[in-house]
Motif scaffolding. Structure first.
Motif, PDB file in Angstrom:
ATOM      1  N   ALA A  84      -2.531 -15.516   0.321  1.00 50.40           N
ATOM      2  CA  ALA A  84      -1.757 -15.805   1.532  1.00 50.40           C
ATOM      3  C   ALA A  84      -0.338 -15.247   1.384  1.00 50.40           C
ATOM      4  CB  ALA A  84      -1.713 -17.300   1.783  1.00 50.40           C
ATOM      5  N   GLU A  85       0.046 -14.376   2.299  1.00 45.83           N
ATOM      6  CA  GLU A  85       1.362 -13.752   2.225  1.00 45.83           C
ATOM      7  C   GLU A  85       2.103 -13.808   3.559  1.00 45.83           C
ATOM      8  OE1 GLU A  85       0.631  -9.831   0.785  1.00 45.83           O
ATOM      9  OE2 GLU A  85       0.266 -10.478  -1.284  1.00 45.83           O
ATOM     10  N   ASP A  86       1.673 -14.708   4.458  1.00 47.16           N
ATOM     11  CA  ASP A  86       2.351 -14.824   5.745  1.00 47.16           C
ATOM     12  C   ASP A  86       3.727 -15.451   5.544  1.00 47.16           C
ATOM     13  OD1 ASP A  86       2.018 -17.996   6.589  1.00 47.16           O
ATOM     14  OD2 ASP A  86       0.411 -17.248   5.295  1.00 47.16           O
ATOM     15  N   ALA A  87       4.563 -15.312   6.553  1.00 45.57           N
ATOM     16  CA  ALA A  87       5.954 -15.746   6.440  1.00 45.57           C
ATOM     17  C   ALA A  87       6.073 -17.248   6.204  1.00 45.57           C
ATOM     18  CB  ALA A  87       6.723 -15.343   7.702  1.00 45.57           C
ATOM     19  N   HIS A  88       5.238 -18.049   6.879  1.00 39.43           N
ATOM     20  CA  HIS A  88       5.334 -19.493   6.709  1.00 39.43           C
ATOM     21  C   HIS A  88       4.957 -19.908   5.283  1.00 39.43           C
ATOM     22  CE1 HIS A  88       5.172 -20.585  11.257  1.00 39.43           C
ATOM     23  NE2 HIS A  88       6.403 -20.533  10.802  1.00 39.43           N
TER      24      HIS A  88
END
Length: 307
Positions: A84-88
């Motif tokens: 997981a590398e999303d901003a959140h």
């Protein structure tokens, strides 16, 4: 200020990243009887967990799965979905690391599967001579209807509130009236909470008998208690039957896809969809209700008896 990340491969193939802000910390396993954190360290870690809870409640946890204070290692443990590398997610992990400092570092674990509730969507079982009522044992399969596709959950601990049975709160969120496998109407949900916590109370219609027992166990559930770290536990689910393990964390915050649940207990027992609401117990002591877990079966999270 520097950050050093140490990687340790666990037997279950979960990758643990122990990250500390400040001088490097040795990532070594602690014995089960290691000293607990001091009051000041625990207070600080509890505050950090509360800060993360607030970010998650605001929709800023991303793919972080669960987090809890580990009093034996004196650190905050955060489990994140692998890759997981999303901003959140990045922001959530960054907040946990930035607030961490020795002697209470943050431990990051990458997990391969997301955690979710253990409610199932199944065809209604064929009715087999429905009757007005009967005997409902803890750990019995319960259904939200008698035809078509219905929700399947599990009845929990009987008589935690006298004259009632229990199940998971997310089961009550899905349906308010529940039936047994023969098509008999058990009763209606009369109290429940989800998300935030995950419990429900079902008040049966007249004629039902609610013994203080659990299917598959010969020991009556004569009392109710609080789970403790390392305690041996068993759970009973409609899909998985009886599965046993041990308590590996308490006061866990779980980031389910449809809502945040705080105060859960993590155990090593396995399980599957349909087990939601099932009883968790240690011998004759009822401890909680199955809430959710990983799709492969372990870990399992259960709601303690705090309602």
């Amino acid at each position: 200020m520097t950050r050093r990340v140490l990687r340790t491969l666990l037997p279950a193939a979960a990758l643990v990243w122990t990250a500390a802000v400040g001088p490097a910390a040795a990532a070594v396993p602690l014995p089960i009887d290691a000293p607990l954190c001091g009051p000041a360290e625990l207070e600080r870690l509890d505050g950090l967990q509360a800060d993360l809870d607030a970010k998650a409640a605001a929709g800023e946890a991303g793919r972080a799965q669960y987090w809890y204070v580990d009093p034996r290692a004196c650190r905050l443990s955060v489990a994140v979905l692998r890759g997981a590398e999303d901003a959140h997610t990045e922001g959530f992990v960054g907040a946990a690391l930035a607030a961490s400092a020795l002697p209470a570092p943050t431990s990051l674990t990458e997990v391969d599967e997301p955690v979710d509730r253990r409610i199932a969507r199944v065809p209604a079982p064929a009715q087999r001579g429905a009757r007005a009522a009967g005997t409902l044992h803890g750990g019995s399969a319960i259904y939200s209807g008698t035809s078509g596709l219905v929700y399947e959950c599990t009845s929990g601990l009987n008589n935690y509130r006298p004259g009632t049975t229990t199940t998971a709160g997310h089961c009550a969120d899905a349906a308010t009236t529940w039936y047994d496998a023969r098509g008999n109407r058990i009763g209606a949900v009369t109290d429940w909470r989800y998300p935030g916590t995950d419990w429900a109370v079902i008040t049966p219609v007249a004629g039902w008998s609610l013994p203080n027992d659990v299917l598959g166990s010969t020991v009556p559930v004569a009392r109710f208690g609080k789970a403790s770290l390392g305690e041996a536990v068993c759970g009973r689910g409609a899909t998985s039957g009886t599965r046993c393990g041990s308590v590996t964390a308490v006061n866990v915050t779980v980031n389910y896809p449809d809502g945040l649940v705080k105060g859960l207990v993590r155990s090593s027992q396995s399980g599957g969809e349909g087990d939601s609401g099932g009883p968790v117990y240690d011998g004759g002591t009822g401890l909680g209700l199955i809430s959710g877990g990983a799709s492969s079966g372990s870990p399992t999270f259960f709601q303690p008896l705090t309602f």
